[in-house]
Every structure is written in C-alpha cells, then in structure tokens.
Design a protein around this motif. Sequence first.
Motif, PDB file in Angstrom:
ATOM      1  N   GLY A  57       0.758  -1.244   0.000  1.00 45.93           N
ATOM      2  CA  GLY A  57       0.000   0.000   0.000  1.00 45.93           C
ATOM      3  C   GLY A  57       0.790   1.295   0.000  1.00 45.93           C
ATOM      4  N   ALA A  58       2.070   1.265  -0.356  1.00 45.73           N
ATOM      5  CA  ALA A  58       2.856   2.499  -0.405  1.00 45.73           C
ATOM      6  C   ALA A  58       2.248   3.478  -1.405  1.00 45.73           C
ATOM      7  N   ALA A  59       2.216   4.754  -1.037  1.00 43.56           N
ATOM      8  CA  ALA A  59       1.689   5.790  -1.936  1.00 43.56           C
ATOM      9  C   ALA A  59       2.656   6.029  -3.087  1.00 43.56           C
ATOM     10  N   SER A  60       3.939   6.039  -2.776  1.00 39.13           N
ATOM     11  CA  SER A  60       4.961   6.217  -3.807  1.00 39.13           C
ATOM     12  C   SER A  60       6.239   5.530  -3.369  1.00 39.13           C
ATOM     13  N   ILE A  61       7.041   5.168  -4.351  1.00 42.29           N
ATOM     14  CA  ILE A  61       8.326   4.511  -4.090  1.00 42.29           C
ATOM     15  C   ILE A  61       9.380   5.241  -4.907  1.00 42.29           C
ATOM     16  N   THR A  62      10.322   5.836  -4.202  1.00 40.89           N
ATOM     17  CA  THR A  62      11.449   6.520  -4.838  1.00 40.89           C
ATOM     18  C   THR A  62      12.696   5.718  -4.521  1.00 40.89           C
ATOM     19  N   ILE A  63      13.403   5.277  -5.548  1.00 40.48           N
ATOM     20  CA  ILE A  63      14.604   4.467  -5.352  1.00 40.48           C
ATOM     21  C   ILE A  63      15.832   5.360  -5.440  1.00 40.48           C
ATOM     22  N   VAL A  64      16.630   5.310  -4.375  1.00 43.15           N
ATOM     23  CA  VAL A  64      17.892   6.041  -4.334  1.00 43.15           C
ATOM     24  C   VAL A  64      18.996   5.016  -4.123  1.00 43.15           C
ATOM     25  N   THR A  65      19.939   4.990  -5.039  1.00 39.16           N
ATOM     26  CA  THR A  65      21.057   4.058  -4.910  1.00 39.16           C
ATOM     27  C   THR A  65      22.365   4.833  -4.901  1.00 39.16           C
ATOM     28  N   LEU A  66      23.291   4.379  -4.099  1.00 39.35           N
ATOM     29  CA  LEU A  66      24.598   5.015  -4.089  1.00 39.35           C
ATOM     30  C   LEU A  66      25.326   4.740  -5.392  1.00 39.35           C
ATOM     31  N   LEU A  67      25.318   3.459  -5.799  1.00 43.76           N
ATOM     32  CA  LEU A  67      26.027   3.049  -7.007  1.00 43.76           C
ATOM     33  C   LEU A  67      25.060   2.407  -7.987  1.00 43.76           C
ATOM     34  N   ASP A  68      25.252   2.708  -9.256  1.00 43.48           N
ATOM     35  CA  ASP A  68      24.448   2.116 -10.310  1.00 43.48           C
ATOM     36  C   ASP A  68      25.397   1.390 -11.263  1.00 43.48           C
ATOM     37  N   LYS A  69      25.120   0.109 -11.475  1.00 44.47           N
ATOM     38  CA  LYS A  69      25.943  -0.714 -12.369  1.00 44.47           C
ATOM     39  C   LYS A  69      25.048  -1.233 -13.495  1.00 44.47           C
ATOM     40  N   PRO A  70      24.706  -0.362 -14.467  1.00 45.62           N
ATOM     41  CA  PRO A  70      23.726  -0.742 -15.497  1.00 45.62           C
ATOM     42  C   PRO A  70      24.168  -1.901 -16.386  1.00 45.62           C
ATOM     43  N   SER A  71      25.460  -2.142 -16.498  1.00 49.95           N
ATOM     44  CA  SER A  71      25.930  -3.231 -17.363  1.00 49.95           C
ATOM     45  C   SER A  71      25.496  -4.603 -16.861  1.00 49.95           C
ATOM     46  N   ARG A  72      25.083  -4.705 -15.595  1.00 49.30           N
ATOM     47  CA  ARG A  72      24.686  -5.996 -15.012  1.00 49.30           C
ATOM     48  C   ARG A  72      23.173  -6.168 -14.932  1.00 49.30           C
ATOM     49  N   ARG A  73      22.393  -5.195 -15.378  1.00 49.09           N
ATOM     50  CA  ARG A  73      20.954  -5.202 -15.195  1.00 49.09           C
ATOM     51  C   ARG A  73      20.286  -6.338 -15.954  1.00 49.09           C
ATOM     52  N   THR A  74      19.445  -7.096 -15.235  1.00 52.89           N
ATOM     53  CA  THR A  74      18.633  -8.142 -15.860  1.00 52.89           C
ATOM     54  C   THR A  74      17.146  -7.855 -15.701  1.00 52.89           C
ATOM     55  N   LYS A  75      16.791  -6.930 -14.813  1.00 48.86           N
ATOM     56  CA  LYS A  75      15.392  -6.519 -14.604  1.00 48.86           C
ATOM     57  C   LYS A  75      15.245  -5.067 -15.039  1.00 48.86           C
ATOM     58  N   ALA A  76      14.052  -4.704 -15.464  1.00 49.12           N
ATOM     59  CA  ALA A  76      13.786  -3.333 -15.922  1.00 49.12           C
ATOM     60  C   ALA A  76      13.553  -2.412 -14.728  1.00 49.12           C
ATOM     61  N   VAL A  77      14.628  -2.125 -14.019  1.00 50.65           N
ATOM     62  CA  VAL A  77      14.566  -1.266 -12.839  1.00 50.65           C
ATOM     63  C   VAL A  77      15.575  -0.135 -13.031  1.00 50.65           C
ATOM     64  N   THR A  78      15.130   1.077 -12.731  1.00 55.44           N
ATOM     65  CA  THR A  78      16.048   2.210 -12.739  1.00 55.44           C
ATOM     66  C   THR A  78      15.892   2.967 -11.431  1.00 55.44           C
ATOM     67  N   ALA A  79      16.961   3.594 -11.006  1.00 52.28           N
ATOM     68  CA  ALA A  79      16.915   4.412  -9.797  1.00 52.28           C
ATOM     69  C   ALA A  79      16.360   5.779 -10.143  1.00 52.28           C
ATOM     70  N   ASP A  80      15.602   6.345  -9.222  1.00 56.19           N
ATOM     71  CA  ASP A  80      15.143   7.723  -9.381  1.00 56.19           C
ATOM     72  C   ASP A  80      16.307   8.680  -9.169  1.00 56.19           C
ATOM     73  N   LEU A  81      17.185   8.327  -8.251  1.00 55.89           N
ATOM     74  CA  LEU A  81      18.412   9.089  -7.993  1.00 55.89           C
ATOM     75  C   LEU A  81      19.555   8.107  -7.797  1.00 55.89           C
ATOM     76  N   ALA A  82      20.687   8.386  -8.421  1.00 54.76           N
ATOM     77  CA  ALA A  82      21.867   7.533  -8.274  1.00 54.76           C
ATOM     78  C   ALA A  82      23.073   8.414  -7.976  1.00 54.76           C
ATOM     79  N   GLY A  83      23.915   7.907  -7.083  1.00 55.11           N
ATOM     80  CA  GLY A  83      25.120   8.646  -6.744  1.00 55.11           C
ATOM     81  C   GLY A  83      26.150   8.601  -7.848  1.00 55.11           C
ATOM     82  N   PHE A  84      26.555   7.398  -8.233  1.00 53.72           N
ATOM     83  CA  PHE A  84      27.625   7.205  -9.208  1.00 53.72           C
ATOM     84  C   PHE A  84      27.335   5.989 -10.076  1.00 53.72           C
ATOM     85  N   VAL A  85      27.644   6.082 -11.347  1.00 51.01           N
ATOM     86  CA  VAL A  85      27.599   4.923 -12.236  1.00 51.01           C
ATOM     87  C   VAL A  85      28.978   4.283 -12.174  1.00 51.01           C
TER      88      VAL A  85
END
Length: 183
Positions: free
Chosen positions: A122-150
């Motif tokens: 029942g969350a009203a909204s979900i904002t994803i904040v990640t310190l590190l983003d490693k897009p080369s390993r992604r297997t699911k269609a998920v993106t961060a709303d805010l990312a510190g560093f790629v």
Amino acid sequence: MKSEMENDILKVLVTEEELKGRITELGAELYERFHGKNPLFLGVLKGSFVFMSDLVRACQVKSDVEFIAVSSYENATTSSGRVKIVHDIQQDITGRNLIVVEDILDSGNTLAFLSEYFKTRGAASITIVTLLDKPSRRTKAVTADLAGFVVPDEFVVGYGLDYCQQYRNIPYIGVLKPEVYSR
C-alpha cells in the motif's frame, strides 16, 4: 589512517570527498521532492546503512527510518536471482511515500522484488535512491530515481558494500582485487 584492508584494494573508484559531495547533492534533491511530505526512508540492509545514515542527515525533512533485510547473494560475487526477506519492516506503510535506499543497483532483482512488495503493502509512492548504479549488469527493468555514481562491472567494496561481510568500513568505494574473491 592505517587500514589492514588496503592491500586487498586494486584501486579507488570513488573517494571520501566525492562521496560527501554527491550525498549532499542527493539530500538537497530529496529535500526538494519531499519537504512537507513526511517520507519514510527505508534502508535495504546491510549494505545501505552507511549511505543511508549520511543521506538522511543530508536531507533535512521530517521523516522516519525503517530497515528491511533481504538476501540474494549468499556470500557469492553475483546474485543468485532469488530474493528472500530476512528481516521485514515493522510498520504499516499504507499511504506512505517511501524512499528506498540501496547501496548498489546491479542486476535489479532485489529492487524489482521490493518495489512490487511495497506496492502490495500500500505504499503511496516509491522513490529508489542508490549510491552506485551498475547498469551493465541489469537483468530486470529497474532504474533508480536518484543515483550517486555509475560504476563499471567490477567488484566494489567499501562505504557499506561488502565481500563476505567484510570491507564495509572502508570510507571510500574501491575495487577488490580478483585474487581476494577467487580464493
């Protein structure tokens, strides 16, 4: 400062100073999005605890804090693909604006699982904040709303990130020497 872990680090990817600067920026962005909304910072244990501590202080909004522990790595260097909740959140999140704080967005398995789980709770909204983003390993269609560093596809530790529960206390993000995790 001396560290017995330094010899296991191949190179520094993100310095302490870079971490502090970027987290200050992320906190300001979250403030703009959430002031007056009483969000719930929800840390994904164990890796997010250092980042989340600094992020919550950098975002000066009225908020509260919660933690969830999940497992998908089982002391390996890659995700098993199976996510299980080890420690669930302790409060009702119905109608709450969640700020899900993660150490690294890698395959996306954990955050895809958690996003769906929090929606069903029942969350009203979900904002994803990640310190590190490693897009080369992604297997699911998920993106961060805010990312510190790629970061590149290297095995990183420090600032909360671990290998076999160690190296979390290194104050920067470093690449672990391959011979350390291939022992």
